[in-house]
Design a protein around this motif. Structure first.
Motif, PDB file in Angstrom:
ATOM      1  N   LEU A 288       0.840  -1.209   0.000  1.00 52.94           N
ATOM      2  CA  LEU A 288       0.000   0.000   0.000  1.00 52.94           C
ATOM      3  C   LEU A 288       0.873   1.256   0.000  1.00 52.94           C
ATOM      4  N   THR A 304      -6.758  -0.652  -0.116  1.00 57.37           N
ATOM      5  CA  THR A 304      -6.453  -1.759   0.801  1.00 57.37           C
ATOM      6  C   THR A 304      -7.158  -3.030   0.327  1.00 57.37           C
ATOM      7  N   PHE A 318       0.155  -8.295   4.633  1.00 62.08           N
ATOM      8  CA  PHE A 318      -0.185  -6.928   4.245  1.00 62.08           C
ATOM      9  C   PHE A 318       0.801  -5.958   4.889  1.00 62.08           C
ATOM     10  N   MET A 336      -7.301   1.221   7.866  1.00 61.10           N
ATOM     11  CA  MET A 336      -6.672   0.212   7.002  1.00 61.10           C
ATOM     12  C   MET A 336      -6.846  -1.190   7.598  1.00 61.10           C
ATOM     13  N   ILE A 340      -8.813  -4.530   6.099  1.00 64.05           N
ATOM     14  CA  ILE A 340      -8.182  -5.837   5.880  1.00 64.05           C
ATOM     15  C   ILE A 340      -8.952  -6.938   6.597  1.00 64.05           C
TER      16      ILE A 340
END
Ligand SMILES: Cc1c2[nH]c(c1CCC(=O)O)Cc1[nH]c(c(CCC(=O)O)c1C)Cc1[nH]c(c(CCC(=O)O)c1C)Cc1[nH]c(c(C)c1CCC(=O)O)C2
Length: 343
Positions: A288, A304, A318, A336, A340
């Motif tokens: 990201l 995301t 991630f 974020m 996720i």
């Protein structure tokens, strides 16, 4: 077998929700970091005071419940342990006493003479191994030899790594001797971190992108391969993440060529391409854009989700494509993580 999500990803396991941590997750965007740093006085004192370094490592874990903690230290502590001077100019960045001559390389300390200076770092790792929640993985790290060499040769950060490239062109033997010294010391430094309790090692090659052709093979691939092989021989099963930042097409095959278990992707690498060309060799981490941590909103959530989806067919951790910046909004990190974990 462990149930830690990061270790499962590093073994190649595909998980419905990818584990998450962030580069520079202990940093100036957090008020509690700024308070502890003020208490330490300056950045290097913070690195060398184990109680405080452990405290800032734990702060983002408490606040966000990340799946991994990364030891709080810096890649430039190793050159300092090798005998170069190191200081940080406020608002500018690191300064070192440059090493550019055969005599300069010869004057560096040997690989086994670094541990007295680095002992506080190992102490930080020991505290963290005791204090982290049992589900959180502890990551140790070092700079990759090329990136560390670029700072040692120039005595500072450089936009194009010009001084290091010049030394390759003008005195390759001295450059190679420097890389060899850093490589061997890095093995000892990382091995000591593992003995103190680090469960995963990450190698930061932030300037790998400026190495082209044969130089990439010689100075990004070969030293990483040597370090990873030596570490895995001493610590069988140790997972290693490699970060050849801005490597572009050289990301393809990097895990296979170096023996890394995971490759960390910068923001310039399209996720769909990386899923096809990089993730086929195992776990990937990333990617990201850290700018979205400043701007937030629906674009952060959409990006995301897009990255989670792009890598959902393989093992994925991630992360951001580079470190979170001081201007980031702490609330965006929570946003974020929610995107996720809740999809
Ligand atoms: C090139 C490099 C360095 N350090 C590092 C790299 C490679 C990764 C990258 O590309 O960012 C790696 C690093 N630096 C730091 C960590 C700690 C772990 C983490 O939270 O990721 C790690 C893994 C703390 C730090 N290292 C530094 C800070 C900021 C210091 C402060 O609090 O003022 C932190 C939190 C300082 C640092 N350290 C370095 C520079 C160029 C700077 C100055 C730039 C800046 O201020 O951001 C060298």
């Amino acid at each position: 077998m462990t149930d830690k999500t990061i270790l499962r990803a590093l073994r190649g396991e595909v998980q419905p929700v990818p584990p998450v941590w962030m580069m520079r997750q202990a940093g100036r965007y957090l008020p509690e970091y700024r308070a502890t740093r003020a208490k330490a006085g300056d950045f290097l004192s913070l690195c060398y005071t184990p109680d405080l370094a452990a405290e800032v490592t734990l702060q983002p874990i408490r606040r966000y419940g990340f799946d991994a903690a990364i030891l709080f230290a810096d890649i430039l502590l190793l050159p300092q342990a090798l005998g170069t001077d190191l200081w940080f100019e406020t608002g500018e960045g690191p300064r070192l006493s440059p090493v550019t001559t055969p005599a300069g390389v010869a004057a560096l300390r040997g690989k086994d003479d670094i541990h007295d200076r680095l002992a506080p770092i190992y102490e930080t790792v020991k505290i963290l191994a005791r204090e982290l929640p049992r589900e959180t993985t502890l990551i140790g790290f070092a700079g990759a030899p090329w990136t560390v060499a670029t700072y040692m040769i120039a005595g500072r950060g450089t936009p194009d790594q010009g001084p290091a490239h010049r030394l390759i062109a003008e005195d390759r033997a001295t450059f190679e001797a420097l890389i060899a010294r850093i490589t061997e010391a890095t093995i000892e430094y990382l091995s000591a971190q593992v003995e103190a309790g680090a469960e995963v090692i990450k190698l930061f090659d932030s300037w790998a992108g400026s190495l082209k052709g044969q130089d990439f093979d010689d100075f990004a691939v070969a030293p990483a391969r040597r370090i990873i092989a030596a570490l895995k021989e001493r610590h069988p099963g140790l997972p290693v993440i490699a970060f050849p930042r801005e490597a572009g097409e050289n990301y393809a095959g990097f895990a296979r060529r170096t023996g890394a278990d995971c490759v960390a992707l910068d923001t310039s690498v399209p996720a769909d391409w990386a899923a096809r060309e990089v993730q086929i060799d195992g776990c990937v981490q990333g990617n990201l854009d850290p700018r979205l941590m400043v701007t937030g909103g629906s674009e952060l959530v959409a990006e995301t989700r897009r990255i989670v989806r792009a890598f959902s067919g393989g093992a994925h951790i991630f992360n951001l494509g580079h470190g979170i910046t001081p201007e980031a909004d702490p609330d965006n990190v929570a946003l974020m993580i929610e995107a996720i974990r809740q999809g």
